[in-house]
Design an enzyme around this catalytic site. Structure first.
Site, short mmCIF file in Angstrom:
data_model
loop_
_atom_site.label_atom_id
_atom_site.label_comp_id
_atom_site.label_asym_id
_atom_site.label_seq_id
_atom_site.Cartn_x
_atom_site.Cartn_y
_atom_site.Cartn_z
CB ALA A 132 51.00 93.74 67.76
CG ASN A 199 45.02 96.62 62.64
OD1 ASN A 199 44.67 97.08 61.56
ND2 ASN A 199 44.18 96.46 63.64
CG HIS A 229 54.76 92.38 64.23
ND1 HIS A 229 54.04 92.06 63.12
CD2 HIS A 229 54.00 92.07 65.30
CE1 HIS A 229 52.86 91.59 63.49
NE2 HIS A 229 52.82 91.58 64.81
#
Length: 279
Positions: A132, A199, A229
């Site tokens: 991601a 992750n 993020h």
């Protein structure tokens, strides 16, 4: 000749990979096997494919004993950290390449050392999609000069719900009504408490300065619609920040849709006979 692929896990990521192969969006690739211990997910995906793989299994021992498995050259783990731990070493010992989606498994030093040793002792490869985030190449390029790495992950209540952290702390995530920092620690502890949610911290840790030195902050925001993020890297000759916001997968709010696309692109790169972009 097409590369024959087995997929472990028929959830959001495994399903989209399988459908992409089925739609011939990944050249030189053939889906030979589907595996999931959840037979309902397994049979649902199998039913939705136009070209049915010859092997479908809900028992791993039967899978590895099958003739279909003998011809597989790449296994894609798209299930869980537990699945990566359970099946990864066996797959490598049997001479197969493997793509591991549950990169958080590498926060366990014993698992990491086992995989590295198996790679060293064979000609097999382990592929880790960037997931991601973007920027894995630049982090890896400067890793020997990094002073500090911090990851701030912001997700909604729905995306974080079910993480062990909330049970361990006896917190009802549904009652968090305002934006709140709920975790600050290193990547090892973050992955332990949020195994299906961070992750990204595993990939950054592997590309950079390791799990124990990578700092992670997790924020619950009831009003956010994306998974956000923010990666801050300070290194000897400067600093950089990478910010990515992704819509969650419609099938699984814990998974960013970008992570699914990253897995598909990684597979396309493995099967491609064209230019290889990036290090």
């Amino acid at each position: 000749m097409d590369i024959k692929v087995a997929i472990i896990g028929c959830g959001a990521i495994g399903r989209e990979i399988a459908l992409s192969i089925d739609a011939r969006k990944i050249p030189n690739c053939e889906l030979s096997i589907l595996f999931d211990t959840d037979s309902t997910k397994l049979r649902s995906l199998h039913k939705d494919l136009n070209t049915k793989p010859s092997g479908i299994f809900d028992d791993f021992d039967k899978l590895v004993a099958s003739n279909d498995y003998h011809n597989v050259s790449l296994v894609i783990e798209a299930a869980s950290v537990k699945a990566a731990h359970t099946y990864g070493p066996t797959i490598l010992k049997q001479g197969k390449n493997i793509m591991i989606m549950s990169i958080g498994a590498f926060s366990d030093p014993a698992f990491y050392e086992t995989i590295i040793q198996l790679i060293t002792d064979s000609d097999n490869n382990v592929f880790l999609p960037s997931g991601a985030i973007g920027g894995a190449d630049i982090i890896r390029s400067v890793k020997n000069y990094i002073d500090e790495v911090t990851i701030v992950t912001t997700k909604s209540n729905k995306s974080l719900k079910g993480a062990p952290y909330f049970y361990n702390k006896d917190i009802d995530i549904d009652n968090i009504k305002e934006k709140k920092v709920i975790f600050i620690g290193n990547a090892v502890d973050a992955i332990k408490e949020f195994p299906s949610n961070v992750n990204i911290s595993a990939l950054v840790s592997l590309a950079g300065i390791g799990f124990k030195k990578t700092r992670v902050k997790i924020i619950v925001d009831p009003n956010i619609l994306t998974n956000k993020h923010e990666i801050q890297v300070n290194w000897k000759f400067g600093s950089f920040q990478i910010t990515v916001e992704n819509m969650p997968s419609p099938d699984n709010p814990k998974t960013s849709y970008l992570a699914i696309l990253s897995a598909i692109e990684c597979l396309r790169g493995i099967c491609s006979k064209n230019l290889k972009i990036g290090s």
